[in-house]
Design a protein around this motif. Sequence first.
Motif, PDB file in Angstrom:
ATOM      1  N   LYS A  88      20.815   0.080  -5.136  1.00  0.00           N
ATOM      2  CA  LYS A  88      19.414   0.498  -5.148  1.00  0.00           C
ATOM      3  C   LYS A  88      18.666  -0.017  -6.379  1.00  0.00           C
ATOM      4  CE  LYS A  88      18.346   4.590  -3.631  1.00  0.00           C
ATOM      5  NZ  LYS A  88      18.265   6.063  -3.436  1.00  0.00           N
ATOM      6  N   ASN A  89      19.192  -1.088  -6.939  1.00  0.00           N
ATOM      7  CA  ASN A  89      18.577  -1.667  -8.128  1.00  0.00           C
ATOM      8  C   ASN A  89      17.766  -2.921  -7.814  1.00  0.00           C
ATOM      9  OD1 ASN A  89      19.810   0.252  -9.920  1.00  0.00           O
ATOM     10  ND2 ASN A  89      21.734  -0.870  -9.656  1.00  0.00           N
ATOM     11  N   GLY A  90      17.533  -3.160  -6.539  1.00  0.00           N
ATOM     12  CA  GLY A  90      16.765  -4.334  -6.148  1.00  0.00           C
ATOM     13  C   GLY A  90      15.573  -3.953  -5.287  1.00  0.00           C
ATOM     14  N   ALA A  91      15.485  -4.563  -4.127  1.00  0.00           N
ATOM     15  CA  ALA A  91      14.356  -4.325  -3.230  1.00  0.00           C
ATOM     16  C   ALA A  91      14.346  -2.895  -2.726  1.00  0.00           C
ATOM     17  CB  ALA A  91      14.418  -5.290  -2.049  1.00  0.00           C
ATOM     18  N   THR A  92      13.140  -2.383  -2.505  1.00  0.00           N
ATOM     19  CA  THR A  92      12.994  -1.052  -1.902  1.00  0.00           C
ATOM     20  C   THR A  92      12.530  -1.147  -0.457  1.00  0.00           C
ATOM     21  OG1 THR A  92      10.691  -0.842  -2.638  1.00  0.00           O
ATOM     22  CG2 THR A  92      12.419  -0.053  -4.127  1.00  0.00           C
ATOM     23  N   ALA A  93      12.218  -2.375  -0.002  1.00  0.00           N
ATOM     24  CA  ALA A  93      11.763  -2.556   1.376  1.00  0.00           C
ATOM     25  C   ALA A  93      12.207  -3.916   1.882  1.00  0.00           C
ATOM     26  CB  ALA A  93      10.242  -2.423   1.467  1.00  0.00           C
ATOM     27  N   PHE A  94      12.513  -3.983   3.180  1.00  0.00           N
ATOM     28  CA  PHE A  94      12.921  -5.220   3.832  1.00  0.00           C
ATOM     29  C   PHE A  94      11.799  -5.666   4.772  1.00  0.00           C
ATOM     30  CE2 PHE A  94      16.767  -3.185   2.462  1.00  0.00           C
ATOM     31  CZ  PHE A  94      17.577  -4.228   2.022  1.00  0.00           C
ATOM     32  N   LEU A  95      11.268  -6.847   4.506  1.00  0.00           N
ATOM     33  CA  LEU A  95      10.155  -7.412   5.271  1.00  0.00           C
ATOM     34  C   LEU A  95      10.721  -8.477   6.201  1.00  0.00           C
ATOM     35  CD1 LEU A  95       7.076  -7.837   5.737  1.00  0.00           C
ATOM     36  CD2 LEU A  95       7.080  -9.310   3.704  1.00  0.00           C
TER      37      LEU A  95
ATOM     38  N   GLN B 291       6.388   6.104   1.906  1.00  0.00           N
ATOM     39  CA  GLN B 291       5.953   5.886   0.533  1.00  0.00           C
ATOM     40  C   GLN B 291       7.154   5.690  -0.384  1.00  0.00           C
ATOM     41  OE1 GLN B 291       2.879   5.737  -0.819  1.00  0.00           O
ATOM     42  NE2 GLN B 291       1.724   6.107   1.059  1.00  0.00           N
ATOM     43  N   LYS B 292       7.031   4.741  -1.294  1.00  0.00           N
ATOM     44  CA  LYS B 292       8.083   4.536  -2.293  1.00  0.00           C
ATOM     45  C   LYS B 292       8.027   5.679  -3.308  1.00  0.00           C
ATOM     46  CE  LYS B 292       9.610   1.562  -6.062  1.00  0.00           C
ATOM     47  NZ  LYS B 292       9.594   2.668  -7.019  1.00  0.00           N
ATOM     48  N   ASN B 293       9.207   6.172  -3.671  1.00  0.00           N
ATOM     49  CA  ASN B 293       9.266   7.180  -4.733  1.00  0.00           C
ATOM     50  C   ASN B 293      10.208   6.704  -5.820  1.00  0.00           C
ATOM     51  OD1 ASN B 293      11.935   7.745  -3.881  1.00  0.00           O
ATOM     52  ND2 ASN B 293      11.193   9.237  -2.387  1.00  0.00           N
ATOM     53  N   GLU B 294      10.376   7.515  -6.838  1.00  0.00           N
ATOM     54  CA  GLU B 294      11.191   7.107  -7.976  1.00  0.00           C
ATOM     55  C   GLU B 294      12.653   6.897  -7.594  1.00  0.00           C
ATOM     56  OE1 GLU B 294      10.078   6.277 -10.897  1.00  0.00           O
ATOM     57  OE2 GLU B 294       8.045   6.676 -10.180  1.00  0.00           O
ATOM     58  N   GLY B 295      13.068   7.557  -6.504  1.00  0.00           N
ATOM     59  CA  GLY B 295      14.468   7.453  -6.122  1.00  0.00           C
ATOM     60  C   GLY B 295      14.823   6.170  -5.401  1.00  0.00           C
ATOM     61  N   GLY B 296      13.862   5.429  -4.942  1.00  0.00           N
ATOM     62  CA  GLY B 296      14.182   4.187  -4.241  1.00  0.00           C
ATOM     63  C   GLY B 296      13.167   3.870  -3.191  1.00  0.00           C
ATOM     64  N   GLY B 297      13.503   4.136  -1.913  1.00  0.00           N
ATOM     65  CA  GLY B 297      12.630   3.730  -0.820  1.00  0.00           C
ATOM     66  C   GLY B 297      11.572   4.753  -0.500  1.00  0.00           C
TER      67      GLY B 297
ATOM     68  N   ASP C  11       0.818  -1.211   0.000  1.00  0.00           N
ATOM     69  CA  ASP C  11       0.000   0.000   0.000  1.00  0.00           C
ATOM     70  C   ASP C  11       0.855   1.266   0.000  1.00  0.00           C
ATOM     71  OD1 ASP C  11      -2.266  -1.544   0.006  1.00  0.00           O
ATOM     72  OD2 ASP C  11      -2.657  -1.345   2.162  1.00  0.00           O
ATOM     73  N   LEU C  12       2.090   1.155   0.475  1.00  0.00           N
ATOM     74  CA  LEU C  12       3.015   2.292   0.443  1.00  0.00           C
ATOM     75  C   LEU C  12       3.686   2.428  -0.920  1.00  0.00           C
ATOM     76  CD1 LEU C  12       4.758   2.028   3.952  1.00  0.00           C
ATOM     77  CD2 LEU C  12       3.093   3.737   3.209  1.00  0.00           C
ATOM     78  N   GLY C  13       3.381   1.511  -1.829  1.00  0.00           N
ATOM     79  CA  GLY C  13       3.938   1.594  -3.173  1.00  0.00           C
ATOM     80  C   GLY C  13       5.122   0.690  -3.434  1.00  0.00           C
ATOM     81  N   HIS C  14       5.553  -0.077  -2.432  1.00  0.00           N
ATOM     82  CA  HIS C  14       6.693  -0.977  -2.615  1.00  0.00           C
ATOM     83  C   HIS C  14       6.241  -2.236  -3.348  1.00  0.00           C
ATOM     84  CE1 HIS C  14       9.271   1.431   0.008  1.00  0.00           C
ATOM     85  NE2 HIS C  14       8.219   1.550   0.815  1.00  0.00           N
ATOM     86  N   ARG C  15       7.019  -2.646  -4.313  1.00  0.00           N
ATOM     87  CA  ARG C  15       6.706  -3.852  -5.074  1.00  0.00           C
ATOM     88  C   ARG C  15       7.808  -4.893  -4.973  1.00  0.00           C
ATOM     89  NH1 ARG C  15       2.825  -1.643  -4.420  1.00  0.00           N
ATOM     90  NH2 ARG C  15       1.295  -0.781  -5.888  1.00  0.00           N
TER      91      ARG C  15
ATOM     92  N   ASP D  34      15.781   5.796   1.507  1.00  0.00           N
ATOM     93  CA  ASP D  34      16.238   4.875   0.469  1.00  0.00           C
ATOM     94  C   ASP D  34      15.553   3.510   0.551  1.00  0.00           C
ATOM     95  OD1 ASP D  34      18.217   6.644  -0.681  1.00  0.00           O
ATOM     96  OD2 ASP D  34      19.379   6.339   1.155  1.00  0.00           O
ATOM     97  N   PHE D  35      15.348   3.022   1.763  1.00  0.00           N
ATOM     98  CA  PHE D  35      14.713   1.721   1.964  1.00  0.00           C
ATOM     99  C   PHE D  35      13.775   1.779   3.164  1.00  0.00           C
ATOM    100  CE2 PHE D  35      18.896   0.874   0.111  1.00  0.00           C
ATOM    101  CZ  PHE D  35      18.557   0.102  -0.986  1.00  0.00           C
ATOM    102  N   SER D  36      12.631   1.107   3.053  1.00  0.00           N
ATOM    103  CA  SER D  36      11.740   0.927   4.206  1.00  0.00           C
ATOM    104  C   SER D  36      12.060  -0.407   4.873  1.00  0.00           C
ATOM    105  CB  SER D  36      10.275   0.946   3.773  1.00  0.00           C
ATOM    106  OG  SER D  36       9.836   2.257   3.486  1.00  0.00           O
ATOM    107  N   VAL D  37      11.918  -0.447   6.184  1.00  0.00           N
ATOM    108  CA  VAL D  37      12.209  -1.669   6.949  1.00  0.00           C
ATOM    109  C   VAL D  37      11.089  -1.894   7.954  1.00  0.00           C
ATOM    110  CG1 VAL D  37      13.835  -2.844   8.490  1.00  0.00           C
ATOM    111  CG2 VAL D  37      14.708  -1.264   6.740  1.00  0.00           C
TER     112      VAL D  37
END
Length: 369
Positions: free
Chosen positions: A247-254, A342-348, A183-187, A278-281
């Motif tokens: 920053k070419n992989g995951a944008t969030a760590f679950l 929220q995820k943005n174009e820059g990464g996290g 929902d925050l935009g992370h895929r 940069d990253f959500s955790v």
Amino acid sequence: MAVSIKDVGRLAGVSVSTVSRAFNGYSDINPVTKQRILEAAEALGYSPNISARNLSSKKKQNIGLVISGFLQENTAQARNDEFEFWLMHGAYRCARDLDLDVAMYSIDSEFQKKKTYEQFCAERNLSGTLMFGLKITDDYFHQLHDAEIPCVTVDTLVRGRNVGCVTIDNVLAFQELTQYLFDLGHRELLLITGRKTAAVTMERMAGAYEAYLANNFEFRKENVVYCDFREDEAYRKTKIYLQKKQKNGATAFLCMSDMMAVGVLRAVKECGYRVPEDFSVVGFDGILLTTYTEPKLTTVDQQIEQKGYEGMRLLSRILERPEEARCLYLPHVLKERQSTGQKNEGGGGKDGLPELQEKRVWAEGLKNK
């Protein structure tokens, strides 16, 4: 050579568990059988810890608080958090409220191969046990199905007429936590998981998978990293991942535990990145440490102390009425803090949440299944 409870059972022609139940004053022991056990004990010179003159009257129950894997060397790093402490705190608080005698025991998987659950309880004159840390590959996991001496497990569901369990709906909780990141935009999520032999690992994995299916996203096995619930492993493997992917992989760590999330936060910082910019955790557990991390960690609070309390209370009820054996589900709470955005174009994420918010994601009170 000292006489053991097994010698008494052999002479009386009954099982070790029956001898234990006789010594512990259970009312379902046939009086003739009980007398035969007492006579066998007297003939062998065996003196149980519980006086025979109290066998016919109701007495205080002896409870074993059993922690499996607590002293294993390969899990030492995993034990530097608050999880067991708060489970024990809740269990002992309930024991005080109910006036129960409780002794703590540490075992491991190898111990379970040498001594059966019934033998373990009988030799310690235990009326029942509250067990933490049981793995689905453990001998006791299978033996509890037919156990005569009651047991309540925490987070590991075992089917048996004398077995209860206290847990949360891990599938639902982790599905909601995964959906929260979507929902925050992370895929692209990196899933930091626990032990493969832990029931909660499989349940939380199923929850994440259900969230992927519900959103029609691809669930890739290469984005699953097993870290054994260890902070140091999560730190090491996250650092390797970031050095390779940047920053070419995951944008969030679950993460399946708060301590692993702490390791992720440390790795992200050392690699020169920021959370949540940069990253959500996100973590899972709700330990006190999450309010002191930088930034404060978004997590699922699974009410650890209450688990211990309710586990002891359920065991007490099963000892009085075996038909009380069941699985008790506690509510969980999603606590949103500054480690997600929220995820943005820059990464996290772009902006963490400045104020702590509590989002109750399941029923109030206790849920029984």
